[in-house]
Design a protein around this motif. Structure first.
Motif, short mmCIF file in Angstrom:
data_model
loop_
_atom_site.label_atom_id
_atom_site.label_comp_id
_atom_site.label_asym_id
_atom_site.label_seq_id
_atom_site.Cartn_x
_atom_site.Cartn_y
_atom_site.Cartn_z
N GLU A 350 0.83 -1.20 0.00
CA GLU A 350 0.00 0.00 0.00
C GLU A 350 0.87 1.26 0.00
O GLU A 350 0.51 2.28 -0.60
N GLN A 351 2.02 1.20 0.67
CA GLN A 351 2.97 2.31 0.62
C GLN A 351 3.39 2.57 -0.83
O GLN A 351 3.41 3.72 -1.29
N THR A 352 3.72 1.50 -1.54
CA THR A 352 4.14 1.63 -2.94
C THR A 352 3.04 2.25 -3.78
O THR A 352 3.27 3.19 -4.55
N ASP A 353 1.80 1.74 -3.65
CA ASP A 353 0.69 2.27 -4.43
C ASP A 353 0.46 3.75 -4.12
O ASP A 353 0.22 4.56 -5.02
N SER A 354 0.53 4.10 -2.84
CA SER A 354 0.27 5.48 -2.44
C SER A 354 1.32 6.43 -3.00
O SER A 354 0.99 7.51 -3.51
N VAL A 355 2.58 6.02 -2.93
CA VAL A 355 3.65 6.87 -3.46
C VAL A 355 3.45 7.11 -4.95
O VAL A 355 3.51 8.24 -5.44
N ILE A 356 3.21 6.03 -5.70
CA ILE A 356 3.08 6.16 -7.15
C ILE A 356 1.88 7.02 -7.52
O ILE A 356 1.96 7.88 -8.40
N GLU A 357 0.76 6.81 -6.83
CA GLU A 357 -0.43 7.61 -7.13
C GLU A 357 -0.19 9.09 -6.85
O GLU A 357 -0.61 9.96 -7.63
N ASN A 358 0.50 9.41 -5.77
CA ASN A 358 0.77 10.81 -5.45
C ASN A 358 1.78 11.42 -6.42
O ASN A 358 1.67 12.59 -6.80
N VAL A 359 2.78 10.62 -6.80
CA VAL A 359 3.78 11.10 -7.77
C VAL A 359 3.09 11.48 -9.08
O VAL A 359 3.32 12.56 -9.65
N LEU A 360 2.21 10.60 -9.57
CA LEU A 360 1.52 10.86 -10.83
C LEU A 360 0.52 12.00 -10.70
O LEU A 360 0.35 12.80 -11.64
N ALA A 361 -0.13 12.10 -9.54
CA ALA A 361 -1.08 13.20 -9.34
C ALA A 361 -0.37 14.55 -9.36
O ALA A 361 -0.85 15.51 -9.99
N LEU A 362 0.79 14.65 -8.70
CA LEU A 362 1.54 15.90 -8.72
C LEU A 362 2.08 16.20 -10.11
O LEU A 362 2.19 17.36 -10.52
N ARG A 363 2.41 15.14 -10.84
CA ARG A 363 2.89 15.34 -12.22
C ARG A 363 1.81 16.01 -13.06
O ARG A 363 2.11 16.88 -13.91
N GLU A 364 0.56 15.65 -12.84
CA GLU A 364 -0.53 16.25 -13.59
C GLU A 364 -0.74 17.71 -13.23
O GLU A 364 -1.33 18.47 -13.99
N THR A 365 -0.25 18.12 -12.05
CA THR A 365 -0.37 19.54 -11.66
C THR A 365 0.80 20.36 -12.18
O THR A 365 0.86 21.57 -11.91
N GLY A 366 1.73 19.73 -12.88
CA GLY A 366 2.86 20.47 -13.44
C GLY A 366 4.18 20.24 -12.75
O GLY A 366 5.20 20.83 -13.12
N ILE A 367 4.22 19.36 -11.73
CA ILE A 367 5.47 19.04 -11.04
C ILE A 367 6.06 17.80 -11.70
O ILE A 367 5.59 16.68 -11.49
N GLU A 388 7.42 -2.16 -9.06
CA GLU A 388 6.13 -1.61 -9.48
C GLU A 388 6.31 -0.45 -10.46
O GLU A 388 5.53 -0.30 -11.41
N LEU A 389 7.32 0.38 -10.25
CA LEU A 389 7.59 1.45 -11.21
C LEU A 389 7.92 0.87 -12.59
O LEU A 389 7.45 1.38 -13.61
N ALA A 390 8.71 -0.19 -12.61
CA ALA A 390 9.04 -0.82 -13.88
C ALA A 390 7.80 -1.43 -14.53
O ALA A 390 7.60 -1.33 -15.75
N ARG A 391 6.95 -2.05 -13.72
CA ARG A 391 5.73 -2.66 -14.26
C ARG A 391 4.81 -1.62 -14.88
O ARG A 391 4.17 -1.86 -15.91
N ARG A 392 4.76 -0.43 -14.27
CA ARG A 392 3.88 0.63 -14.77
C ARG A 392 4.58 1.52 -15.79
O ARG A 392 4.03 2.53 -16.20
N ASN A 393 5.82 1.15 -16.16
CA ASN A 393 6.56 1.91 -17.16
C ASN A 393 6.79 3.36 -16.74
O ASN A 393 6.70 4.28 -17.56
N ILE A 394 7.11 3.56 -15.47
CA ILE A 394 7.45 4.90 -14.95
C ILE A 394 8.97 4.96 -14.82
O ILE A 394 9.56 4.23 -14.02
#
Length: 692
Positions: A350-367, A388-394
């Motif tokens: 869940e830590q991994t999922d939360s980090v990735i979701e927040n990273v992508l959400a901030l990316r959409e705001t221009g960060i 997980e980052l590799a699996r999601r191609n991030i």
């Protein structure tokens, strides 16, 4: 120039500084300690101080500026030169330049001074410097010669032996207390280690080679011998030291030897960011500086130019609980911004999922991803996230790993040049000889001894009848070393020498490595790099003391994405900053590490390490706390334990964080469900009938 005009011009030069920074830059000759909090403009202040000293008449060639990386030194000197150029444009100022300042790392400056004054202690000018790996190899040779591994009890490996030796040297402590406190499992081998270290010291003296520790040891010895110390002290009017909290005992004693009274001495650092005790650094140097140099002026820098005030409120609270330190309260003009988040997660997934979701959400705001970083206490803490980052191609970059000159093929090529520069360098000789097919350790050792008896004349190897496997290589090799050693003919340009080595080494490289093509490209880059250096000795010094941080990836294609997320250990992140930071595993046992809670001093350093992680963030900070840790892979066992939140965020600090729960990925409540007539009370009555 009149004193009034000088003062007015200096005010203009220092006009961009805040009052505390200006006070530090204009300080007089007495000992000065600048306590520079995270993000408070340490580099700017130190550069302005050097420029101010030059403007007031100090000869740049009599200023010594010590840093911990070559990049920091280059940046500092660039800023000084820019400031002095500005000074020359001010009305009524005299022409001057910032060039000539003695700037560099401790080891680089030590090398320069030993080349210049080493004859005072009988050190020949042609000494060579061995890097960490070569020092380990020499330690291993002596370890075998003394038959230490053949004893009944396990003897430490070469890397551990060198770690112990280096710790003793840099802390200036005897072997026994070092073993008791840092290497207790090796305590029974104390006598063997003493013999090994004595042999190691003697062998380096015979070969006239110096390792990293020797550079500081010899410099230190010169500051302790009256005649040498007098020469060195007269050379510099001002000594400035950056990142003083990262100095070890030996480095601090060198500084005291150069400036025994503290006159002309300035040190800059932050005790709250002292996190390198594993490299023998000691926070005591900066904490005890005012007592070691009576009359010290302490100037704290507290205005932070990096983070929002809400982030600083949290980080100030964390470090305020430290047992001791130079107290300061960081503040910022950046009032707006979210509270830092303390994110409670069910487990690591869940830590991994939360980090990735927040990273992508901030990316959409221009960060962008490059403006975000994930930090962790130990390298393995990010493995699940990496998968997980590799699996999601991030795309991501993880900091750490093999340095360029630690790659085997680069070390092989440099060994040819080192041996040509110093034929007594047996480590390089053995490395090269063992590359040749058919030549084993015993014959290689004999050939090295033959070269020693021939006083470095490589022609002595012409008499050797090589085995059939090396028959084609041997005469070409002897000719190559004769040419490289400049014993015949006109010296070649360095790039040409490397080209000849590369040509000879190419077939050996193909036999040794599966990915020879990629490694060959590295050696081609090394050949191109050689054109920037005046001499082979300078090239070898630079490659040993300040190697490139990494080489290109050997295992995969280079990253072509336009953006990437940074993954880094906290130690590697020191000095860097990002718009958003995610700190993983803020649970006791991970932060602080369960391996670093054996003493109050270790726990205090772990607190400082956590503080460093938090202060890397500019606006967004997420501190992740997984509550459940599994003892084995989830597919094999459900055995787990619940963790405690890191002790460095006690209950009284919780109001400074926004405490949130990560989005539950399993068992989320669904909306729009029909209402049932059954209640929980009905279910309990049914169960009750079982006992009636």
């Amino acid at each position: 120039m009149s004193r009034t005009t000088l003062a007015e011009s200096l005010d203009q030069l220092l006009g961009d500084l805040n009052p505390r920074q200006r006070e530090a830059a204009r300080h007089g000759a007495g000992p000065l300690l600048i306590v520079a909090g995270a993000g408070t403009g340490k580099t700017t202040t130190l550069a302005h101080r050097v420029a101010s000293l030059i403007a007031e008449g100090t000869d740049p060639g009599r200023i010594l500026l010590l840093t911990f990386t070559r990049r920091a030194s280059a940046e500092m000197l660039r800023r000084v030169d820019s400031l002095v150029a500005r000074w020359r444009q001010l009305p009524g100022t005299t022409p001057m330049t910032g060039r000539g300042v003695w700037g560099g790392t401790f080891h680089a400056v030590a090398t320069r001074l030993l080349r210049q004054y080493g004859q005072m202690i009988g050190l020949p000018g042609e000494f060579t410097i061995v890097d960490r790996s070569d020092a380990e190899d020499l330690m291993n040779v002596l370890r075998s010669e003394l038959e230490l591994p053949k004893r009944d009890k396990r003897f430490p490996l070469k890397g551990t032996c060198l770690d112990i030796y280096s710790r003793c040297v840099n802390t200036q402590k005897p072997l026994e207390p070092i073993l008791k406190t840092v290497f207790p499992w090796v305590l029974e081998q104390q006598e063997g280690l003493k013999k090994l270290f004595a042999a190691y010291t003697d062998r380096k003296e015979r070969q006239q080679t110096l390792d990293y520790d020797d550079l500081l040891l010899f410099w230190h010895a010169m500051t302790q011998e009256p005649a040498c110390a007098e020469v060195l002290r007269k050379k510099f009017d001002c000594v400035l030291v950056d990142e003083y909290q990262d100095t070890n005992t030996l480095q601090a004693e060198i500084i005291r030897g150069l400036c025994p009274s503290g006159e002309g001495l300035t040190v800059v650092g932050d005790d709250a960011q002292s996190i390198y005790s594993f490299r023998a650094a000691t926070v005591r140097n900066i904490l005890d500086f005012p007592e070691q140099f009576p009359g010290t002026t302490v100037v704290p820098l507290e205005q932070n130019y990096r983070s929002t005030q809400k982030l600083l409120d949290a980080t100030n609270g964390v470090i305020a609980l430290a047992r001791e330190g130079h107290r300061k309260t960081l503040w910022s003009n950046r009032i707006e911004g979210p509270l830092p988040k303390l994110v409670t997660c069910l487990d690591e997934d869940e830590q991994t999922d939360s980090v990735i979701e927040n990273v992508l959400a901030l990316r959409e705001t221009g960060i962008d991803l490059r403006q975000q970083a994930v930090l962790f206490r130990a390298s393995h803490h990010s493995l699940g996230l990496e998968v997980e980052l590799a699996r999601r191609n991030i795309p991501f970059h993880k900091y750490g790993g093999l340095k360029f000159v630690e790659a085997a093929h680069v070390k092989d090529l440099l060994a040819f040049l080192r041996l040509a520069e110093n034929p007594r360098d047996s480590v390089s000789a053995l490395r090269i000889l063992l590359l040749l097919p058919g030549i084993g350790p015993r014959k290689a050792a004999q050939l090295v001894d033959d070269l020693r008896q021939a006083e470095g004349n490589f022609r002595v190897w012409s008499d050797y009848n090589p085995p059939a496997a090396a028959a084609l290589h041997w005469p070409v090799f002897v000719t190559l070393m004769t040419v490289l050693s400049r014993q015949t003919g006109k010296p070649l340009e360095l790039g040409v020498e490397i080209h000849h080595v590369r040509t000879f080494y190419a077939p050996l490289l193909e036999q040794k490595f599966d990915d020879a093509f990629v490694r060959t490209r590295d050696l081609e880059q090394l050949e191109q790099l050689a054109g920037r250096f005046d001499s082979r000795a300078t090239f070898l010094n630079e490659m040993t003391l300040d190697p490139p941080s990494s080489t290109q990836d050997f295992a995969a294609d280079p990253l072509l994405d336009e953006d990437w997320l940074t993954l880094s250990t906290i130690h590697s992140a020191k000095g860097l900053e990002w718009e958003a930071v995610y700190v993983l595993h803020a649970a006791d046992g991970n932060i602080p590490s369960d391996m670093a809670t054996g003493s109050e001093e270790e726990i205090e350093e772990e607190r400082r390490l956590f503080y460093v992680a938090l202060t890397r963030a500019k606006t967004h900070l997420h501190v992740m706390h997984p509550q459940r840790y599994y003892f084995a892979a989830r597919g094999r066992s459900d055995t787990h334990a619940f963790s405690q939140r890191t002790r460095f965020i006690p209950d009284e600090l919780l109001p400074k964080f926004s405490t949130v729960a990560a989005r539950q990925t399993h068992g989320d409540r669904e909306s729009g469900l029909p209402t049932s007539e059954m209640t929980t009370a009905d279910i309990r009555r049914r169960i009750g009938k079982m006992w009636a």
